[in-house]
Design a protein around this motif. Structure first.
Motif, PDB file in Angstrom:
ATOM      1  N   HIS A   1       4.548   7.462   9.102  1.00  0.00           N
ATOM      2  CA  HIS A   1       3.974   6.297   8.431  1.00  0.00           C
ATOM      3  C   HIS A   1       2.967   6.652   7.333  1.00  0.00           C
ATOM      4  O   HIS A   1       2.279   5.772   6.819  1.00  0.00           O
ATOM      5  CB  HIS A   1       3.259   5.409   9.459  1.00  0.00           C
ATOM      6  N   GLY A   2       2.872   7.923   6.985  1.00  0.00           N
ATOM      7  CA  GLY A   2       1.820   8.368   6.075  1.00  0.00           C
ATOM      8  C   GLY A   2       1.822   7.676   4.722  1.00  0.00           C
ATOM      9  O   GLY A   2       0.766   7.543   4.082  1.00  0.00           O
ATOM     10  N   GLU A   3       2.994   7.216   4.255  1.00  0.00           N
ATOM     11  CA  GLU A   3       3.032   6.567   2.939  1.00  0.00           C
ATOM     12  C   GLU A   3       2.205   5.287   2.912  1.00  0.00           C
ATOM     13  O   GLU A   3       1.809   4.817   1.839  1.00  0.00           O
ATOM     14  CB  GLU A   3       4.469   6.271   2.524  1.00  0.00           C
ATOM     15  N   ALA A   4       1.920   4.725   4.088  1.00  0.00           N
ATOM     16  CA  ALA A   4       1.087   3.518   4.160  1.00  0.00           C
ATOM     17  C   ALA A   4      -0.399   3.842   4.035  1.00  0.00           C
ATOM     18  O   ALA A   4      -1.218   2.916   3.909  1.00  0.00           O
ATOM     19  CB  ALA A   4       1.347   2.774   5.467  1.00  0.00           C
ATOM     20  N   VAL A   5      -0.740   5.129   4.078  1.00  0.00           N
ATOM     21  CA  VAL A   5      -2.153   5.538   4.076  1.00  0.00           C
ATOM     22  C   VAL A   5      -2.484   6.420   2.885  1.00  0.00           C
ATOM     23  O   VAL A   5      -3.375   6.122   2.088  1.00  0.00           O
ATOM     24  CB  VAL A   5      -2.494   6.273   5.393  1.00  0.00           C
ATOM     25  N   TYR A   6      -1.771   7.541   2.735  1.00  0.00           N
ATOM     26  CA  TYR A   6      -2.087   8.505   1.681  1.00  0.00           C
ATOM     27  C   TYR A   6      -1.874   7.886   0.297  1.00  0.00           C
ATOM     28  O   TYR A   6      -0.809   7.334   0.012  1.00  0.00           O
ATOM     29  CB  TYR A   6      -1.214   9.749   1.803  1.00  0.00           C
ATOM     30  N   GLY A   7      -2.869   7.996  -0.553  1.00  0.00           N
ATOM     31  CA  GLY A   7      -2.739   7.511  -1.916  1.00  0.00           C
ATOM     32  C   GLY A   7      -2.513   6.018  -2.032  1.00  0.00           C
ATOM     33  O   GLY A   7      -2.069   5.534  -3.080  1.00  0.00           O
TER      34      GLY A   7
END
Length: 453
Positions: free
Chosen positions: A319-325
């Motif tokens: 789910h990192g795309e919801a957090v990083y950048g």
């Protein structure tokens, strides 16, 4: 007035969102937090003897760095010297250091090399205050000669740290009280730091000015300045800094930063929620979580910490795309389910409270939706959209992850809300609430909204 464009060398900060704070020093031997010397009013000589014999045989920064990377963290900040004055590097200024005493090791060097090797950005913490030195507390008015010596000592140590270890990305000052920016010469010191490290980010704990004596977030002890520093550092709270980058400094335990026997640990979902809240409230002006660990006296990371952050790391792999950048969130009112973040034309629904219903209604989204995916599993979800609502269907009854499921909504433009969605509970124009009630049910206190008599 428009805010100036962020320097290219700073963009890593908002792309990272998540870092590791490490409070490590001889205070770990006491197992009662990083400030045990002052809070328990210990004997200085006895403390120094114990500090000089401290030798953490399992200090392994390569394992720390590997753990941080697997946890999804993108940078780390080590306490090079806390308020007790003990230094973790090979300094020319004092023999009260890990290099001169029992370890015979430059722990900062080992930390920097290990974390850089794992691809993480490097942060160093430094305390202005030194509880051992009377001149710090007497100050320049009471002891001008002693203060001049003390100030030179502080500046020399900081210059060593930003000179001897390659690129330093992040620098965290702390512990100003009872001094101010003029006493410390913090403006001049930061200017010198930036001559040496042009892209370094320096935090806001640089002391208030005698002229205004104003502190951000009420942080008189920390010495938060409203105007000095590149990023704000709210501690134990998540409060965005409207004027600059910011990161929330949080513990994984209930309260203390240094290793503490018997401390209670916050669960992984609570820690993840802090990260998501920082991302939701962030955007181009920051919104990072700097999550702390206090390693054990022998140098090992507490297993309770490792267990929790690796769970979060596994979640971030999916789910990192919801957090990083991410670009911040809370496009619509969503607190009854969880949090929101955005990135480009995507809106992410981070579901804290999974209710098992096969459908989810999202009100007040004002842009056309092209695709909806349960990011947790990759499943495409059916949906229908009207002017006022998006109805997402086909959700599984069982929560598809132990932590927070995420729904990705791909829009045809930057996610935005209608007028109702932009205004939240206890905010905005009360007339909208009156019109909502008037239009849908009437004006009276009776069930049908119609007046009697």
């Amino acid at each position: 007035m428009e805010k100036p464009e962020m320097p290219e060398g700073w963009k890593w900060f908002t792309e990272s969102r998540y870092g590791m704070f490490i409070h490590f020093g001889p205070y770990a031997q006491y197992g009662r937090g990083e400030q045990v010397l002052f809070r328990e009013h210990l004997n200085h000589q006895a403390y120094a003897e114990k500090a000089c014999s401290w030798n953490p045989q399992h200090y392994d920064p390569e394992l720390w760095a590997y753990t941080a990377r697997k946890a999804g963290m993108k940078y780390a900040c080590l306490t090079t010297r806390h308020h007790d004055g003990y230094c973790l590097w090979d300094t020319r200024t004092t023999d009260y250091s890990s290099a001169a005493q029992a370890p015979k090791r430059d722990m900062v060097r080992e930390f920097v090399d290990a974390f850089r090797k794992e691809g993480l950005r490097i942060g160093l913490y430094y305390s202005w205050i030194d509880w051992r030195i009377p001149a710090y507390f007497d100050g320049p008015d009471k002891d001008p000669e002693g203060w001049a010596t003390m100030k030179a000592y502080l500046h020399a140590q900081v210059e060593e740290l930003v000179t001897n270890y390659g690129q330093i990305d992040h620098f965290f000052f702390d512990g100003v009280w009872p001094r101010d920016s003029e006493d410390l010469g913090s403006v001049e010191l930061v200017a010198r730091m930036k001559e040496i490290q042009p892209n370094i980010l320096v935090n806001n704990r640089l002391g208030s000015s005698k002229a205004d004596n104003v502190y951000a977030d009420g942080g008189a002890g920390a010495g938060d300045s409203e105007v000095l520093g590149d990023f704000g550092t709210p501690e134990h709270v998540i409060i965005p800094d409207k004027n600059r980058l910011w990161e929330s400094n949080q513990v994984t335990t209930w309260r203390l930063w240094g290793y503490t026997n018997g401390e209670r640990w916050r669960p992984a979902d609570y820690l993840l929620d802090m990260l998501c809240e920082c991302a939701e409230k962030g955007g181009e002006r920051g919104g990072n979580l700097l999550l702390n660990v206090g390693p054990q006296p022998d140098g090992q990371l507490p297993p309770e910490f490792v267990q929790r952050v690796l769970q979060i790391g596994q979640w971030l792999e999916v789910h990192g795309e919801a957090v990083y950048g991410s670009d911040g969130g809370a496009v619509t009112e969503f607190i009854t389910y969880g949090r929101q973040t955005t990135k480009g034309n995507n809106l992410y629904l981070i579901i804290r409270f999974w209710d098992g219903s096969p459908q989810l209604r999202l009100a007040d989204l004002a842009v056309k939706v092209n695709k909806v995916t349960l990011l947790t599993t990759g499943q495409a979800l059916t949906f229908s959209q009207t002017e006022d609502e998006l109805l997402i269907q086909g959700l599984p009854r069982e929560r598809p992850t132990r932590l927070f499921p995420v729904i990705k909504i791909e829009c045809d433009s930057t996610p935005a809300a209608n007028n109702w969605g932009r205004q939240r509970l206890w905010e905005g124009d009360p007339e909208r609430v009156a019109e909502w009630a008037r239009r849908q049910r009437g004006t009276s206190v009776f069930v049908d909204g119609k007046p009697r008599g």
